[in-house]
Enzyme design. Structure first.
Site, PDB file in Angstrom:
ATOM      1  N   GLY A 257      26.438  37.621  47.182  1.00 22.54           N
ATOM      2  CA  GLY A 257      27.223  37.823  48.268  1.00 22.54           C
ATOM      3  C   GLY A 257      28.520  37.099  48.171  1.00 22.54           C
TER       4      GLY A 257
ATOM      5  N   ALA B 175      48.988  50.177  19.109  1.00 15.83           N
ATOM      6  CA  ALA B 175      47.923  48.932  18.660  1.00 15.83           C
ATOM      7  C   ALA B 175      48.870  47.823  17.858  1.00 15.83           C
ATOM      8  CB  ALA B 175      46.797  49.484  17.892  1.00 15.83           C
TER       9      ALA B 175
HETATM   10  C1  HXC Z   1      20.027  30.644  54.717  1.00 16.15           C
HETATM   11  C2  HXC Z   1      18.767  31.539  53.447  1.00 16.15           C
HETATM   12  C3  HXC Z   1      19.337  32.607  53.022  1.00 16.15           C
HETATM   13  C4  HXC Z   1      20.665  32.442  53.669  1.00 16.15           C
HETATM   14  C5  HXC Z   1      17.732  33.161  51.851  1.00 16.15           C
HETATM   15  N1  HXC Z   1      17.405  31.880  52.595  1.00 16.15           N
HETATM   16  N2  HXC Z   1      18.724  33.765  52.076  1.00 16.15           N
HETATM   17  N3  HXC Z   1      18.920  30.570  54.244  1.00 16.15           N
HETATM   18  N4  HXC Z   1      20.970  31.584  54.502  1.00 16.15           N
HETATM   19  N5  HXC Z   1      21.928  33.483  53.523  1.00 16.15           N
HETATM   20  C6  HXC Z   1      16.301  31.003  52.710  1.00 16.15           C
HETATM   21  C7  HXC Z   1      14.961  31.691  52.528  1.00 16.15           C
HETATM   22  O1  HXC Z   1      14.719  31.997  54.004  1.00 16.15           O
HETATM   23  C8  HXC Z   1      14.217  30.811  51.824  1.00 16.15           C
HETATM   24  O2  HXC Z   1      13.863  29.837  52.866  1.00 16.15           O
HETATM   25  C9  HXC Z   1      14.787  30.141  50.830  1.00 16.15           C
HETATM   26  O3  HXC Z   1      16.384  30.382  51.147  1.00 16.15           O
HETATM   27  C10 HXC Z   1      14.804  30.793  49.578  1.00 16.15           C
HETATM   28  O4  HXC Z   1      14.861  32.227  49.408  1.00 16.15           O
HETATM   29  P1  HXC Z   1      13.892  33.189  49.167  1.00 16.15           P
HETATM   30  O5  HXC Z   1      14.080  34.509  49.412  1.00 16.15           O
HETATM   31  O6  HXC Z   1      12.360  32.740  49.136  1.00 16.15           O
HETATM   32  O7  HXC Z   1      14.115  33.058  47.300  1.00 16.15           O
HETATM   33  P2  HXC Z   1      13.965  33.988  46.477  1.00 16.15           P
HETATM   34  O8  HXC Z   1      12.515  34.675  46.523  1.00 16.15           O
HETATM   35  O9  HXC Z   1      14.238  33.202  45.203  1.00 16.15           O
HETATM   36  O10 HXC Z   1      15.060  35.131  46.476  1.00 16.15           O
HETATM   37  C11 HXC Z   1      16.289  34.810  46.442  1.00 16.15           C
HETATM   38  C12 HXC Z   1      17.210  36.069  46.822  1.00 16.15           C
HETATM   39  C13 HXC Z   1      16.787  36.332  48.217  1.00 16.15           C
HETATM   40  C14 HXC Z   1      17.034  37.183  45.784  1.00 16.15           C
HETATM   41  C15 HXC Z   1      18.455  35.491  46.718  1.00 16.15           C
HETATM   42  O11 HXC Z   1      16.784  35.181  49.052  1.00 16.15           O
HETATM   43  C16 HXC Z   1      17.927  37.066  48.704  1.00 16.15           C
HETATM   44  O12 HXC Z   1      18.167  38.401  48.471  1.00 16.15           O
HETATM   45  N6  HXC Z   1      18.749  36.570  49.684  1.00 16.15           N
HETATM   46  C17 HXC Z   1      19.846  37.348  50.385  1.00 16.15           C
HETATM   47  C18 HXC Z   1      20.972  37.235  49.461  1.00 16.15           C
HETATM   48  C19 HXC Z   1      22.110  37.734  50.022  1.00 16.15           C
HETATM   49  O13 HXC Z   1      22.371  39.118  50.332  1.00 16.15           O
HETATM   50  N7  HXC Z   1      23.108  36.777  50.223  1.00 16.15           N
HETATM   51  C20 HXC Z   1      24.274  37.130  50.837  1.00 16.15           C
HETATM   52  C21 HXC Z   1      24.838  36.515  52.036  1.00 16.15           C
HETATM   53  S1  HXC Z   1      26.244  37.133  53.010  1.00 16.15           S
HETATM   54  P3  HXC Z   1      12.553  28.882  52.705  1.00 16.15           P
HETATM   55  O14 HXC Z   1      12.648  28.089  54.108  1.00 16.15           O
HETATM   56  O15 HXC Z   1      11.292  29.933  52.767  1.00 16.15           O
HETATM   57  O16 HXC Z   1      12.596  28.053  51.686  1.00 16.15           O
HETATM   58  C22 HXC Z   1      27.454  36.380  51.944  1.00 16.15           C
HETATM   59  C23 HXC Z   1      28.635  36.865  52.482  1.00 16.15           C
HETATM   60  C24 HXC Z   1      29.811  35.540  52.416  1.00 16.15           C
HETATM   61  O17 HXC Z   1      27.265  35.853  51.142  1.00 16.15           O
HETATM   62  C25 HXC Z   1      30.985  36.426  51.996  1.00 16.15           C
HETATM   63  C26 HXC Z   1      32.059  35.186  51.819  1.00 16.15           C
HETATM   64  C27 HXC Z   1      33.355  35.753  51.187  1.00 16.15           C
END
Ligand code: HXC
Length: 517
Positions: free
Chosen positions: A172, A408
């Site tokens: 993200g 070039a």
């Molecule tokens: C808070 C989060 C979270 C988030 C995951 N967690 N995403 N907490 N905010 N965005 C938490 C989970 O619940 C989990 O908590 C811990 O973090 C680890 O995540 P897992 O999924 O268990 O880890 P893993 O299996 O290693 O997978 C990692 C991952 C997956 C592939 C990155 O978490 C994922 O796809 N997350 C979404 C990524 C994403 O789309 N992010 C974009 C956000 S929007 P526990 O308590 O179980 O440990 C963004 C926009 C901002 O960023 C724009 C700004 C310009």
């Protein structure tokens, strides 16, 4: 006495709690994914015992979605400063064991503070990235924190070196900070960068893709060019970061760090005299040329797997860091395409920003023809190379090793874009185009009308080659400063760099130019 002891014990307990990050279960989970903790990584990267942590007591203030139940000292990032090979650096390392290293209001405040400290102290900043992205529970506070980080990245750009090491997910909004920094290093298998993940992609475009194909180290170092290095593992990535810092000044007001020379400045490698085939249709490896000229084992290739028809990297000449830009005749004959133009232009600007002299080796038949290239905007991408060279005020030296045809020739550090010294090897061909193509255009009618067109073509090609497939016409008119024996290149470059050490060059006063992007 007892009261002091109690205070000291309290501090020791707090420190111990801080060291535990998200707790032993989360640390185990981190290890099971083949990843180290944030503090372990910092320890590997910095000189032993040099790390000074700050802000380890800061905690978040949010309560939505019960996030207050996961309040940990230091929140999801470790920040501080230390030394790499005796030189100061600032550092932040996202702690995946705390809420997945999610980017929170507090993480933003801590990272921004360390970046401000780095900028004001004039030292590089290194980010160790391992984060799920914006902390969803904090809503706009998290987005604001990202925005602030991006602002700091942009302010620091070109003032202090910024290196991003990706050691886990970087999803993200997280991806834009590394993209704003100078170098991105990823680890194979454990690091992934993407704006939208596989699930979202499936919903929107119906494409099915796994994490590795979408945004693994291989993808970003070969296809997208987002990553400059793909390391086999965390140790290699962190060692590479130390190595990279050895070529960079602490800030843009300093020269890059020289080391006592260990290689003979007068070394003339006779192998160089035979390296370029006289038949322009036969390829050779420009990396071999580089290996024979620069200080032994000093070449650190950047973007090695991306646009391999071009070569960029850092090396040393008589102990002094230099930037190398070159074509690779062994890949696509060293033609310049969109990706090669981006790679070259970006590297020139890095060299110029950090006072690193640029040495260019030219062997290119020109820009890659084709619909895909034209529609992809080769015009504006190619223009970046001219722009970057023309804007660069660091010492610039070019060596034409073989083909320097048409565009070039002009864009690759020619005299006209203010290259300080332009040299050529006896194998250099400086012309508007290659002999066959030129004869076809110039003599089409004559070849149609003559009795033996093949014999006539061969005669005309030989005549053209005699005139343009040698560097002497360009040297006679001063477009090339000298024709040198390839073996002489090393001492000639060292002497030229010595002359140019205090080069003064100014640009017209402006806020900034409009770089073609
Ligand atoms: C808070 C989060 C979270 C988030 C995951 N967690 N995403 N907490 N905010 N965005 C938490 C989970 O619940 C989990 O908590 C811990 O973090 C680890 O995540 P897992 O999924 O268990 O880890 P893993 O299996 O290693 O997978 C990692 C991952 C997956 C592939 C990155 O978490 C994922 O796809 N997350 C979404 C990524 C994403 O789309 N992010 C974009 C956000 S929007 P526990 O308590 O179980 O440990 C963004 C926009 C901002 O960023 C724009 C700004 C310009």
């Amino acid at each position: 006495m007892a009261e002091h002891d109690a205070l000291i014990t309290e501090l020791a307990e707090k420190r111990e709690q801080i060291k535990q990050g998200g707790g032993s279960k989360q640390i185990e989970r981190q290890r099971s994914k083949g990843k180290r903790t944030a503090r372990e990584r910092i320890e590997i990267l910095l000189d032993a015992g040099s790390f000074q942590e700050i802000d380890s007591y800061m905690t978040h203030r949010h309560t939505d979605f019960d996030v207050d139940e996961q309040r940990r000292p230091g929140d999801s990032v470790v920040t501080g400063f230390g030394k790499v090979n005796g030189r100061s650096v600032c550092i932040y390392a996202q702690d995946f064991t705390i809420l997945g290293g999610s980017f929170s209001e507090i993480q933003g405040q801590k990272v921004s503070k360390i970046m401000k400290l780095a900028l004001e102290s004039g030292v590089p900043v290194i980010g160790l990235n391992d984060s799920v992205g914006a902390r969803i529970q904090e809503g706009v506070y998290s987005l604001a924190a990202y925005g602030d980080l991006f602002w700091h990245n942009a302010q620091a750009s070109g003032v202090i070196p910024q290196i991003s090491v990706i050691l886990g997910p970087c999803a993200g909004g997280s991806v834009y900070s590394p993209a704003l920094t100078d170098f991105v290093i990823m680890t194979q298998g454990t690091s992934h960068m993407f704006i939208t993940g596989p699930e979202v992609i499936k919903t929107v475009t119906r494409e099915e893709v796994d994490l590795e194909t979408l945004g693994g180290a291989d993808t970003h170092s070969r296809i997208s060019g987002v990553a400059h290095f793909a390391a086999a593992n965390e140790e290699e990535a962190l060692a590479l970061t130390r190595q990279l810092l050895n070529y960079l000044p602490s800030n843009n007001a300093e020269p890059p760090p020289s080391i006592p020379p260990t290689d003979d400045p007068w070394r003339m490698d006779n192998a160089l005299n035979q390296i370029v085939p006289t038949d322009p249709g036969i390829a050779y490896d420009m990396c071999q040329v580089i290996g024979h000229i620069f200080d032994r084992d000093s070449f650190l290739e950047v973007h090695q797997n991306y646009a391999p028809n071009a070569i960029v990297g850092l090396a040393r000449l008589h102990g002094q860091p230099v930037g190398i830009v070159a074509q690779q005749p062994a890949v696509l004959a060293g033609v310049i395409d969109i990706n090669a133009a981006d790679k070259i232009a970006r590297f020139i600007r890095i060299g110029d920003a950090y006072n690193i002299p640029l040495i260019t080796f030219v062997d290119s038949p020109g820009f890659l023809p084709g619909l895909a290239q034209e529609h992809g905007g080769i015009i504006r991408h190619g223009a970046k190379i001219v722009y970057a060279y023309a804007e660069a005020t660091v010492p610039k030296i070019s060596i034409v090793t073989r083909k320097a045809y048409g565009g070039a020739y002009i864009v690759m550090s020619s005299k006209y874009i203010r290259t300080d010294l332009t040299l050529a090897w006896p194998t250099a061909e400086i012309a508007v185009m290659g002999a066959e193509g030129a004869v076809n255009i110039l003599h089409r009618k004559r070849l149609q009308d003559c009795e033996d067109p093949e014999a006539e073509r061969a005669r005309l090609v030989a005549e053209y080659r005699e005139k343009f497939s040698k560097p002497y016409a360009a040297a006679a008119s001063g477009h090339i400063d000298d024709v040198i024996l390839p073996a002489e290149t090393r001492p000639r470059l060292i002497a030229a760099l010595e002359l140019l050490r205090d080069k003064q060059a100014a640009l017209p006063s402006k806020k900034h130019g409009i770089m073609p992007v």
